[in-house]
Enzyme design. Sequence first.
Site, PDB file in Angstrom:
ATOM      1  N   ARG B  25      -1.987  -3.638  -6.432  1.00 40.74           N
ATOM      2  CA  ARG B  25      -3.037  -3.342  -5.450  1.00 40.74           C
ATOM      3  C   ARG B  25      -2.937  -1.896  -4.942  1.00 40.74           C
ATOM      4  NH1 ARG B  25      -2.800  -7.445  -0.986  1.00 40.74           N
ATOM      5  NH2 ARG B  25      -2.663  -9.000  -2.621  1.00 40.74           N
ATOM      6  N   ARG B  29      -7.031  -1.418   0.498  1.00 37.26           N
ATOM      7  CA  ARG B  29      -7.491  -1.144   1.855  1.00 37.26           C
ATOM      8  C   ARG B  29      -6.606  -0.165   2.637  1.00 37.26           C
ATOM      9  NH1 ARG B  29      -8.249  -5.132   6.170  1.00 37.26           N
ATOM     10  NH2 ARG B  29      -7.408  -6.784   4.855  1.00 37.26           N
ATOM     11  N   ARG B  38     -15.486   1.077   0.292  1.00 37.74           N
ATOM     12  CA  ARG B  38     -15.698  -0.289   0.780  1.00 37.74           C
ATOM     13  C   ARG B  38     -16.684  -0.348   1.950  1.00 37.74           C
ATOM     14  NH1 ARG B  38     -16.282  -4.476   1.349  1.00 37.74           N
ATOM     15  NH2 ARG B  38     -14.643  -5.827   2.144  1.00 37.74           N
ATOM     16  N   ASP B  74     -11.253  -8.453  -9.470  1.00 40.45           N
ATOM     17  CA  ASP B  74     -10.797  -9.577  -8.652  1.00 40.45           C
ATOM     18  C   ASP B  74     -10.438 -10.743  -9.559  1.00 40.45           C
ATOM     19  OD1 ASP B  74     -10.813 -10.608  -5.638  1.00 40.45           O
ATOM     20  OD2 ASP B  74     -11.440 -12.232  -6.962  1.00 40.45           O
ATOM     21  N   TYR B 150      -7.557 -22.020  -7.538  1.00 41.88           N
ATOM     22  CA  TYR B 150      -8.721 -21.584  -6.754  1.00 41.88           C
ATOM     23  C   TYR B 150      -9.935 -22.468  -7.041  1.00 41.88           C
ATOM     24  CZ  TYR B 150      -6.898 -17.056  -5.023  1.00 41.88           C
ATOM     25  OH  TYR B 150      -6.214 -16.069  -4.365  1.00 41.88           O
TER      26      TYR B 150
END
Lengths: 346, 346
Positions: B25, B29, B38, B74, B150
């Site tokens: 990652r 962010r 974003r 993703d 998921y």
Amino acid sequence: MSVSSRFVRACNKQSTDTVPVWFMRQAGRYMPEYRSVRARHSILEICRTPSLAAEVTITAAEELGVDAAIIFADLLLPAEPLGLKLTFTAGEGPSIEPALRERRQIEQLPDSLRGELGYIAESVRLVDRHFGGKLPVIGFSGAPFTLASYLVEGGSSRNYVHTKKLMYGDPQAWTLLMDKLCRALMEYLTQQVEAGAAAIQLFDSWVGALSEADYRRFVLPFNRRLVEGVQALGVPAIYFSTGTSGYVETVAETGAQVISIDWRVDLAEAWRRMGHRPALQGNLDPVALFAPQNELRAMVQGLLEKAGGRPGYIFNLGHGILPETPVANVKAVTEWVHEYAHAGSI
Amino acid sequence: MSVSSRFVRACNKQSTDTVPVWFMRQAGRYMPEYRSVRARHSILEICRTPSLAAEVTITAAEELGVDAAIIFADLLLPAEPLGLKLTFTAGEGPSIEPALRERRQIEQLPDSLRGELGYIAESVRLVDRHFGGKLPVIGFSGAPFTLASYLVEGGSSRNYVHTKKLMYGDPQAWTLLMDKLCRALMEYLTQQVEAGAAAIQLFDSWVGALSEADYRRFVLPFNRRLVEGVQALGVPAIYFSTGTSGYVETVAETGAQVISIDWRVDLAEAWRRMGHRPALQGNLDPVALFAPQNELRAMVQGLLEKAGGRPGYIFNLGHGILPETPVANVKAVTEWVHEYAHAGSI
């Protein structure tokens, strides 16, 4: 052999007539009797009312036919006598205010509970009196790291960023916090043993957030101290953790008579890695209790075979019973475990 | 030795001029450049727009000076071509509808993505063209269990009760689901390699919910098949998991060239337990990046010493970089790792 001695003998690695079994969170939301009490009282009300705490503790142990009754309490109860505000919000979990982020806050923290959690000792006393020595009562508290993580984060956490920032950024403040928590917890556990607890379990539920090196440096010395304190009271210490499968040998260095492991490591392998020194508790996946009984039975049989008839094995889950768990499956597991010793199979 | 070969050589356990390093990652962010993209686009928009996905991928790799660029994507993108609805809600995480709980739903699931995720291959192509072979591009997907969890849970989960109920209660339906996911993922990964990915990482982020026995029975055969498929494309496979520290030996049986471990096991001990057969990637605690630089530096030095100069070590975190991580610390770690080989210390 009386049922009363089966669990404690296993804690001390003495031989037993059959494998003792109990379940973490055996008095919980999966059980209709508990839900009916919870419908009328909050978690904190049950904890603070010895007659209620004793009732849910006793009902669960009798309903399941297990070999020990763990007292109903919450890991976070010591937060209040430490001067912090503890609240439970439905769906959100516990909240503690203010979160301890500054050295100054830690310095101001009392290092004594001043007997304020006496209601838990009273619950122990009521349960012990009810069973009249026929079933041992397990007292407990959070281990210092797990309690500290709640206090520093202000509740549950995913990544423990604030806790680790304190550890790495101000190791002296961290040491002071852990030292104060050890003193406070020792008072709390002493009350429970004096009230009749036959063993003490230390729940280090979230310590698996740490690397082995950090565990050794920032946590292990305090766990050792607390374990020694419990042992000095004349009862066995059970040290429970999750997420530590990669360093079970280090966890065993706490010196606890019993090491309780989660399901993320093979039982036989974990015990071998600990040199078979401590007694071992665990390690069924709590979700296995949702399996069809033929699958569940095979998993239970598998664990009993891995334990291999060695003295000092206590059957349990790797973590607490989940809500929605079928009660019939929990009872069936208890029966299978008890039957196994006689036949070698279930 | 060119930077381009350092990472891939290490994947294949060949010697390198210094230890290669990248961060899971790394485009995320914590980085102002990413946050500014974003602010104007959703996660799914960035994933589906190759110019944007390439931009954030390239910016992060160049800013940090790392040895590989992992494509921005993703794990859940394959849900849509499988006929499911994927949404991200701020603060709540991903949601997939309908959740796959019934065998009938699994039977109706397509076993091909019909090329629908071609935009990711296009992102790989753009990044690879940008670097002109000077920096390898890592393609990736979720591993079958993590993707399945998921789809069955309908999003993130804490206890994976529905996933395990399916595994235990209808093993044939589970096998069918894993089989279909393997086929679909293989198409997706083939597209990425054909577009220029120099290695493939399989993210089994949540497989640590399983016991070793369940991992071996319900997951390992499918991981093996996918790893073999990737290897047949001529690029190395990296298998990443967390929570599996108790059975790293079993994880190594996936056959991946590189095993990426979390921080809950000592690096030297984990590699030893795997017989040093695969290359090893990891395993700094992501929260260590929040530590003061003297503490952080000591932790990095400690890991490099544990790797011991053995060929096949790739420096990385044990899981993805967290939001709020100081960028300066990520850059400092990259520099320290690169310096170490020359001086033996940092």
